[in-house]
Design a protein around this motif. Sequence first.
Motif, PDB file in Angstrom:
ATOM      1  N   ARG A  79       0.837  -1.203   0.000  1.00  0.00           N
ATOM      2  CA  ARG A  79       0.000   0.000   0.000  1.00  0.00           C
ATOM      3  C   ARG A  79       0.874   1.257   0.000  1.00  0.00           C
ATOM      4  O   ARG A  79       0.591   2.222  -0.711  1.00  0.00           O
ATOM      5  CB  ARG A  79      -0.896  -0.016   1.233  1.00  0.00           C
ATOM      6  N   ALA A  80       1.922   1.265   0.802  1.00  0.00           N
ATOM      7  CA  ALA A  80       2.802   2.429   0.846  1.00  0.00           C
ATOM      8  C   ALA A  80       3.466   2.663  -0.505  1.00  0.00           C
ATOM      9  O   ALA A  80       3.593   3.807  -0.968  1.00  0.00           O
ATOM     10  CB  ALA A  80       3.854   2.249   1.933  1.00  0.00           C
ATOM     11  N   THR A  81       3.884   1.584  -1.155  1.00  0.00           N
ATOM     12  CA  THR A  81       4.505   1.703  -2.473  1.00  0.00           C
ATOM     13  C   THR A  81       3.507   2.203  -3.510  1.00  0.00           C
ATOM     14  O   THR A  81       3.825   3.084  -4.323  1.00  0.00           O
ATOM     15  CB  THR A  81       5.090   0.345  -2.900  1.00  0.00           C
ATOM     16  N   ALA A  82       2.305   1.667  -3.470  1.00  0.00           N
ATOM     17  CA  ALA A  82       1.287   2.051  -4.457  1.00  0.00           C
ATOM     18  C   ALA A  82       0.863   3.506  -4.310  1.00  0.00           C
ATOM     19  O   ALA A  82       0.614   4.196  -5.309  1.00  0.00           O
ATOM     20  CB  ALA A  82       0.076   1.131  -4.325  1.00  0.00           C
ATOM     21  N   THR A  83       0.785   3.986  -3.080  1.00  0.00           N
ATOM     22  CA  THR A  83       0.338   5.362  -2.838  1.00  0.00           C
ATOM     23  C   THR A  83       1.473   6.371  -2.840  1.00  0.00           C
ATOM     24  O   THR A  83       1.236   7.580  -2.863  1.00  0.00           O
ATOM     25  CB  THR A  83      -0.399   5.457  -1.493  1.00  0.00           C
ATOM     26  N   GLY A  84       2.718   5.874  -2.792  1.00  0.00           N
ATOM     27  CA  GLY A  84       3.857   6.773  -2.732  1.00  0.00           C
ATOM     28  C   GLY A  84       4.041   7.428  -1.374  1.00  0.00           C
ATOM     29  O   GLY A  84       4.743   8.433  -1.260  1.00  0.00           O
ATOM     30  N   THR A  85       3.433   6.857  -0.334  1.00  0.00           N
ATOM     31  CA  THR A  85       3.560   7.419   1.008  1.00  0.00           C
ATOM     32  C   THR A  85       4.977   7.199   1.532  1.00  0.00           C
ATOM     33  O   THR A  85       5.454   6.065   1.563  1.00  0.00           O
ATOM     34  CB  THR A  85       2.557   6.772   1.971  1.00  0.00           C
ATOM     35  N   PRO A  86       5.676   8.255   1.926  1.00  0.00           N
ATOM     36  CA  PRO A  86       7.031   8.078   2.454  1.00  0.00           C
ATOM     37  C   PRO A  86       7.013   7.250   3.743  1.00  0.00           C
ATOM     38  O   PRO A  86       6.166   7.458   4.613  1.00  0.00           O
ATOM     39  CB  PRO A  86       7.496   9.505   2.732  1.00  0.00           C
ATOM     40  N   VAL A  87       7.937   6.310   3.840  1.00  0.00           N
ATOM     41  CA  VAL A  87       8.075   5.470   5.027  1.00  0.00           C
ATOM     42  C   VAL A  87       9.480   5.659   5.573  1.00  0.00           C
ATOM     43  O   VAL A  87      10.464   5.622   4.841  1.00  0.00           O
ATOM     44  CB  VAL A  87       7.835   3.983   4.707  1.00  0.00           C
ATOM     45  N   TYR A  88       9.556   5.872   6.876  1.00  0.00           N
ATOM     46  CA  TYR A  88      10.818   6.119   7.577  1.00  0.00           C
ATOM     47  C   TYR A  88      10.977   5.033   8.641  1.00  0.00           C
ATOM     48  O   TYR A  88      10.159   4.991   9.553  1.00  0.00           O
ATOM     49  CB  TYR A  88      10.750   7.501   8.232  1.00  0.00           C
ATOM     50  N   ASN A  89      11.921   4.132   8.470  1.00  0.00           N
ATOM     51  CA  ASN A  89      12.958   4.046   7.475  1.00  0.00           C
ATOM     52  C   ASN A  89      12.393   3.689   6.097  1.00  0.00           C
ATOM     53  O   ASN A  89      11.433   2.900   6.014  1.00  0.00           O
ATOM     54  CB  ASN A  89      13.979   2.995   7.874  1.00  0.00           C
ATOM     55  N   PRO A  90      13.005   4.213   5.028  1.00  0.00           N
ATOM     56  CA  PRO A  90      12.598   3.820   3.686  1.00  0.00           C
ATOM     57  C   PRO A  90      12.639   2.301   3.523  1.00  0.00           C
ATOM     58  O   PRO A  90      13.465   1.620   4.142  1.00  0.00           O
ATOM     59  CB  PRO A  90      13.628   4.526   2.792  1.00  0.00           C
ATOM     60  N   LEU A  91      11.754   1.796   2.662  1.00  0.00           N
ATOM     61  CA  LEU A  91      11.598   0.347   2.524  1.00  0.00           C
ATOM     62  C   LEU A  91      12.631  -0.284   1.609  1.00  0.00           C
ATOM     63  O   LEU A  91      12.436  -1.404   1.130  1.00  0.00           O
ATOM     64  CB  LEU A  91      10.183   0.052   2.002  1.00  0.00           C
ATOM     65  N   THR A  92      13.742   0.392   1.389  1.00  0.00           N
ATOM     66  CA  THR A  92      14.779  -0.096   0.479  1.00  0.00           C
ATOM     67  C   THR A  92      15.985  -0.672   1.215  1.00  0.00           C
ATOM     68  O   THR A  92      17.004  -0.968   0.584  1.00  0.00           O
ATOM     69  CB  THR A  92      15.253   1.047  -0.430  1.00  0.00           C
ATOM     70  N   GLY A  93      15.902  -0.828   2.537  1.00  0.00           N
ATOM     71  CA  GLY A  93      17.024  -1.343   3.298  1.00  0.00           C
ATOM     72  C   GLY A  93      17.416  -2.751   2.895  1.00  0.00           C
ATOM     73  O   GLY A  93      16.563  -3.574   2.537  1.00  0.00           O
ATOM     74  N   SER A  94      18.702  -3.047   2.977  1.00  0.00           N
ATOM     75  CA  SER A  94      19.219  -4.376   2.625  1.00  0.00           C
ATOM     76  C   SER A  94      19.625  -5.189   3.846  1.00  0.00           C
ATOM     77  O   SER A  94      20.137  -6.298   3.705  1.00  0.00           O
ATOM     78  CB  SER A  94      20.434  -4.234   1.696  1.00  0.00           C
ATOM     79  N   GLY A  95      19.418  -4.619   5.063  1.00  0.00           N
ATOM     80  CA  GLY A  95      19.747  -5.336   6.282  1.00  0.00           C
ATOM     81  C   GLY A  95      18.584  -6.216   6.714  1.00  0.00           C
ATOM     82  O   GLY A  95      17.948  -6.886   5.883  1.00  0.00           O
TER      83      GLY A  95
END
Length: 276
Positions: A79-95
Amino acid sequence: MPSDRPRVLYVTDLAYPARGRRYGDEDVFLTSRLRTHFDLALCHPKDAAALLGSFDAVVVRNSGPVMEYREEYEAFRARATATGTPVYNPLTGSGDMAGKQYLLDLTAAGHPVIPTVDRAEDLHRLPPAERYVVKPRLGADSIGLRVVPPEEVPALVDGTVLVQPHIDFAYEVSFYFVDDAFQYALYAPDPDRRWQLTPYEPSRTDLEFARRFIDWNTLRHGIQRVDACRAPDGGLLLVELEDLNPYLSLDALDEARREAFVSAMTASLRRFLGAG
């Protein structure tokens, strides 16, 4: 009258029974400070997907192990990706945000991490040990972790677990970062009491060790915790790179360092949201 301040949905499980930690206390403290700068509401991680549409951003904090609400978490990410809602921490972490694959990748690349494999044919790559740690690839909070003798390991390697040698370390130490800026370090002098932490003054070599994993992860915004252990040879080995919802142990800090962290997080979040 409508507010022009950013509206932030703060995701936390205040009632999660964390061993040795008080999620609720930490997030009550943090939100009491963040409310000075943001219009803020708290919600449980299982409710985040349904609520995020009413907010300018989502802050994920002490939301507990994702494995306990995997379906809801995947719905939130989608849902966050589809709506473009910023998420902190960003959902691109590799840990840890992406599971434990990074332990395998870092091992293969020769980084100072506890050696880790996930296939029976790779067990010979691990150093000999009297005991081995077997833990779920998608585990957290030591859930499902087992310490077993060498002869039991092959039967347990089924593609869903990771295997590491059991390290008789001197202590564990954690380094806390906001964006790419080091904030503080804490350590557990007694290895059997992981969450009885005290301030730790890192050496330049210690900080270089921690920063290499922050640089590797390439998250421009957010809070990360680098967990390490002091190996028998005196060096540090990575235990975990927590980039989803790291507990901060703010109660182990003095007031000055605690307030400095709040200021750093606030400034980071404002930059992330383009609010100054």
